[in-house]
Design a protein around this motif. Structure first.
Motif, PDB file in Angstrom:
ATOM      1  N   LYS A 118       0.821  -1.199   0.000  1.00  0.00           N
ATOM      2  CA  LYS A 118       0.000   0.000   0.000  1.00  0.00           C
ATOM      3  C   LYS A 118       0.861   1.258   0.000  1.00  0.00           C
ATOM      4  O   LYS A 118       0.605   2.210  -0.752  1.00  0.00           O
ATOM      5  CB  LYS A 118      -0.916  -0.013   1.228  1.00  0.00           C
ATOM      6  N   LEU A 119       1.894   1.270   0.843  1.00  0.00           N
ATOM      7  CA  LEU A 119       2.791   2.419   0.893  1.00  0.00           C
ATOM      8  C   LEU A 119       3.616   2.545  -0.385  1.00  0.00           C
ATOM      9  O   LEU A 119       3.913   3.653  -0.844  1.00  0.00           O
ATOM     10  CB  LEU A 119       3.696   2.327   2.114  1.00  0.00           C
ATOM     11  N   PHE A 120       4.004   1.405  -0.933  1.00  0.00           N
ATOM     12  CA  PHE A 120       4.734   1.436  -2.209  1.00  0.00           C
ATOM     13  C   PHE A 120       3.893   2.126  -3.284  1.00  0.00           C
ATOM     14  O   PHE A 120       4.375   3.011  -4.003  1.00  0.00           O
ATOM     15  CB  PHE A 120       5.076   0.016  -2.648  1.00  0.00           C
ATOM     16  N   ALA A 121       2.612   1.718  -3.391  1.00  0.00           N
ATOM     17  CA  ALA A 121       1.739   2.307  -4.401  1.00  0.00           C
ATOM     18  C   ALA A 121       1.537   3.797  -4.153  1.00  0.00           C
ATOM     19  O   ALA A 121       1.530   4.615  -5.081  1.00  0.00           O
ATOM     20  CB  ALA A 121       0.394   1.584  -4.413  1.00  0.00           C
ATOM     21  N   LYS A 122       1.394   4.159  -2.864  1.00  0.00           N
ATOM     22  CA  LYS A 122       1.186   5.556  -2.498  1.00  0.00           C
ATOM     23  C   LYS A 122       2.358   6.419  -2.926  1.00  0.00           C
ATOM     24  O   LYS A 122       2.172   7.467  -3.581  1.00  0.00           O
ATOM     25  CB  LYS A 122       0.981   5.668  -0.991  1.00  0.00           C
ATOM     26  N   TRP A 123       3.571   6.006  -2.586  1.00  0.00           N
ATOM     27  CA  TRP A 123       4.733   6.853  -2.860  1.00  0.00           C
ATOM     28  C   TRP A 123       5.196   6.763  -4.307  1.00  0.00           C
ATOM     29  O   TRP A 123       5.762   7.728  -4.832  1.00  0.00           O
ATOM     30  CB  TRP A 123       5.862   6.519  -1.888  1.00  0.00           C
ATOM     31  N   GLN A 124       4.936   5.651  -4.969  1.00  0.00           N
ATOM     32  CA  GLN A 124       5.231   5.585  -6.395  1.00  0.00           C
ATOM     33  C   GLN A 124       4.341   6.566  -7.153  1.00  0.00           C
ATOM     34  O   GLN A 124       4.803   7.295  -8.042  1.00  0.00           O
ATOM     35  CB  GLN A 124       4.995   4.168  -6.927  1.00  0.00           C
ATOM     36  N   ARG A 125       3.073   6.587  -6.780  1.00  0.00           N
ATOM     37  CA  ARG A 125       2.139   7.526  -7.406  1.00  0.00           C
ATOM     38  C   ARG A 125       2.539   8.969  -7.102  1.00  0.00           C
ATOM     39  O   ARG A 125       2.493   9.851  -7.968  1.00  0.00           O
ATOM     40  CB  ARG A 125       0.723   7.245  -6.905  1.00  0.00           C
ATOM     41  N   SER A 126       2.947   9.220  -5.864  1.00  0.00           N
ATOM     42  CA  SER A 126       3.355  10.561  -5.469  1.00  0.00           C
ATOM     43  C   SER A 126       4.576  11.032  -6.250  1.00  0.00           C
ATOM     44  O   SER A 126       4.630  12.185  -6.711  1.00  0.00           O
ATOM     45  CB  SER A 126       3.655  10.595  -3.970  1.00  0.00           C
ATOM     46  N   MET A 127       5.554  10.158  -6.428  1.00  0.00           N
ATOM     47  CA  MET A 127       6.763  10.536  -7.153  1.00  0.00           C
ATOM     48  C   MET A 127       6.479  10.756  -8.637  1.00  0.00           C
ATOM     49  O   MET A 127       7.032  11.671  -9.262  1.00  0.00           O
ATOM     50  CB  MET A 127       7.846   9.476  -6.961  1.00  0.00           C
ATOM     51  N   ASP A 128       5.607   9.930  -9.191  1.00  0.00           N
ATOM     52  CA  ASP A 128       5.223  10.128 -10.599  1.00  0.00           C
ATOM     53  C   ASP A 128       4.530  11.478 -10.780  1.00  0.00           C
ATOM     54  O   ASP A 128       4.767  12.182 -11.765  1.00  0.00           O
ATOM     55  CB  ASP A 128       4.306   8.995 -11.059  1.00  0.00           C
ATOM     56  N   GLN A 129       3.689  11.838  -9.820  1.00  0.00           N
ATOM     57  CA  GLN A 129       3.017  13.127  -9.872  1.00  0.00           C
ATOM     58  C   GLN A 129       4.013  14.272  -9.727  1.00  0.00           C
ATOM     59  O   GLN A 129       3.877  15.313 -10.382  1.00  0.00           O
ATOM     60  CB  GLN A 129       1.948  13.206  -8.785  1.00  0.00           C
ATOM     61  N   SER A 130       5.007  14.073  -8.867  1.00  0.00           N
ATOM     62  CA  SER A 130       6.042  15.099  -8.688  1.00  0.00           C
ATOM     63  C   SER A 130       6.835  15.307  -9.965  1.00  0.00           C
ATOM     64  O   SER A 130       7.214  16.442 -10.307  1.00  0.00           O
ATOM     65  CB  SER A 130       6.979  14.709  -7.542  1.00  0.00           C
ATOM     66  N   LYS A 131       7.072  14.236 -10.687  1.00  0.00           N
ATOM     67  CA  LYS A 131       7.805  14.324 -11.946  1.00  0.00           C
ATOM     68  C   LYS A 131       7.015  15.131 -12.971  1.00  0.00           C
ATOM     69  O   LYS A 131       7.565  16.020 -13.638  1.00  0.00           O
ATOM     70  CB  LYS A 131       8.084  12.918 -12.480  1.00  0.00           C
ATOM     71  N   LYS A 132       5.724  14.837 -13.071  1.00  0.00           N
ATOM     72  CA  LYS A 132       4.876  15.572 -14.006  1.00  0.00           C
ATOM     73  C   LYS A 132       4.763  17.039 -13.599  1.00  0.00           C
ATOM     74  O   LYS A 132       4.845  17.938 -14.452  1.00  0.00           O
ATOM     75  CB  LYS A 132       3.486  14.937 -14.054  1.00  0.00           C
ATOM     76  N   LYS A 133       4.574  17.281 -12.297  1.00  0.00           N
ATOM     77  CA  LYS A 133       4.441  18.649 -11.809  1.00  0.00           C
ATOM     78  C   LYS A 133       5.704  19.459 -12.085  1.00  0.00           C
ATOM     79  O   LYS A 133       5.634  20.637 -12.464  1.00  0.00           O
ATOM     80  CB  LYS A 133       4.137  18.635 -10.311  1.00  0.00           C
ATOM     81  N   ALA A 134       6.862  18.839 -11.904  1.00  0.00           N
ATOM     82  CA  ALA A 134       8.128  19.540 -12.132  1.00  0.00           C
ATOM     83  C   ALA A 134       8.284  19.921 -13.601  1.00  0.00           C
ATOM     84  O   ALA A 134       8.702  21.044 -13.926  1.00  0.00           O
ATOM     85  CB  ALA A 134       9.295  18.675 -11.678  1.00  0.00           C
ATOM     86  N   LEU A 135       7.962  18.991 -14.500  1.00  0.00           N
ATOM     87  CA  LEU A 135       8.058  19.302 -15.924  1.00  0.00           C
ATOM     88  C   LEU A 135       7.077  20.404 -16.301  1.00  0.00           C
ATOM     89  O   LEU A 135       7.428  21.334 -17.030  1.00  0.00           O
ATOM     90  CB  LEU A 135       7.797  18.054 -16.766  1.00  0.00           C
ATOM     91  N   ASP A 136       5.851  20.308 -15.795  1.00  0.00           N
ATOM     92  CA  ASP A 136       4.857  21.345 -16.088  1.00  0.00           C
ATOM     93  C   ASP A 136       5.328  22.717 -15.609  1.00  0.00           C
ATOM     94  O   ASP A 136       5.125  23.721 -16.294  1.00  0.00           O
ATOM     95  CB  ASP A 136       3.527  21.005 -15.419  1.00  0.00           C
TER      96      ASP A 136
END
Length: 318
Positions: A118-136
């Motif tokens: 559960k935590l793996f899925a949570k933080w993987q999703r969070s990091m993917d979102q951070s990557k998109k947010k940074a590029l944007d």
């Protein structure tokens, strides 16, 4: 191939202008001079009816000098994303998950490990979102935007809509100078046609291959005016900005073809004029690039073929 490069190199548009057979708009003279903190401009050109037209206007020097567009450099964008990902990773409690961020070739690899699925899925999703947010954020800071081609390909290009929105007020002196040349109570399309003939007469600067230029050839509206030249998308954005200056409510669309760009405007049209139906709304088409002398409601043959083949994407102008 990294995310940033993949997004960018798929967007290759606006090559050589296909020339319409109805002649060329002609710029007869261009002059500019500095007066204190202003630049004074004078343009003279031949319009669609071969009548000589001229406009004179002044612009604040500080506005013209700040109209620059930065070249898109994928490596710098990637480095920005890399740094922002490390900032995001430091906020994660190591008891919940650990994150490794590495350059892998020309991509950025995010590796999340955790004892909890559960935590793996949570933080993987969070990091993917951070990557998109940074590029944007990087794109926004440098006046670039995401875009989807007619083939459904994801791309990165100069943020044309933002340039239109931010230049409406600064271009008002030009729009007013053109409008003042028209008889009292002239129809809206007369103003659009006169502006169109002027923009078409500005010398065409061939757009460099977007695969290698990374947006370096794009000029914001005031730079097109000050430099008296512009490529296809630069002149189309200038045209849209000038229309928006005096017609704040009219609907417009940028129309992107495989190697060209048009502008559409929601105005009354005649049965023999070229329009484009978007979600039930008809947009009257125009070719701002020039040097072909093409009035409102007419487009080049190649443009018509591309549109008939559904080889176009659109953006609605704010």
């Amino acid at each position: 191939m990294n995310l940033i490069s993949r997004h960018y190199i798929k967007w290759i548009i606006l090559g050589l202008l296909n020339v319409h057979m109805c002649g060329f708009t002609q710029q007869l003279s261009f002059a500019k001079s500095k007066q204190n903190k202003e630049l004074s401009f004078n343009y003279t050109w031949s319009d669609h009816q071969d009548q000589t037209r001229d406009i004179t206007f002044t612009l604040p020097l500080r506005q013209v000098n700040t109209q620059n567009h930065k070249k898109f450099i994928p490596d710098l964008a990637q480095q920005y994303v890399y740094i922002e990902l490390h900032k995001a990773a430091r906020k994660i409690d190591p008891r919940e998950a650990r994150v490794q961020i590495q350059h892998r070739g020309q991509d950025i690899l995010i590796q999340v490990t955790s004892r909890s699925d559960k935590l793996f899925a949570k933080w993987q999703r969070s990091m993917d979102q951070s990557k998109k947010k940074a590029l944007d954020q990087y794109l926004q800071d440098n006046y670039y935007s995401h875009f989807q081609t007619y083939l459904g390909q994801q791309a990165i290009k100069p943020d044309h809509l933002r340039y239109i929105e931010e230049n409406t007020a600064s271009l008002k002196p030009i729009a007013q100078a053109v409008y003042d040349k028209l008889p009292t109570n002239s129809e809206t399309r007369n103003y659009v046609n006169l502006v169109l003939s002027w923009v078409q007469s500005i010398p065409y600067n061939e757009l460099k291959n977007r695969l290698t230029s990374n947006g370096a050839g794009y000029l914001p509206p005031l730079s097109v005016v000050a430099n008296n030249q512009g490529d296809c998308d630069s002149k189309t954005v200038l045209m849209a900005s000038l229309i928006r200056s005096l017609l704040p409510e009219v609907k417009m669309i940028m129309v992107y073809l495989p190697n060209h760009a048009l502008l559409g405007i929601a105005l009354p049209f005649r049965t023999n004029e070229q329009t484009l139906d978007i979600e039930g709304a008809d947009y009257l088409l125009m070719e701002p690039t020039g040097p072909a002398k093409i009035p409102l409601g007419e487009i080049a043959n190649r443009s018509a073929r591309d549109i008939a083949g559904n080889m176009f994407s659109i953006e609605e102008v704010p």
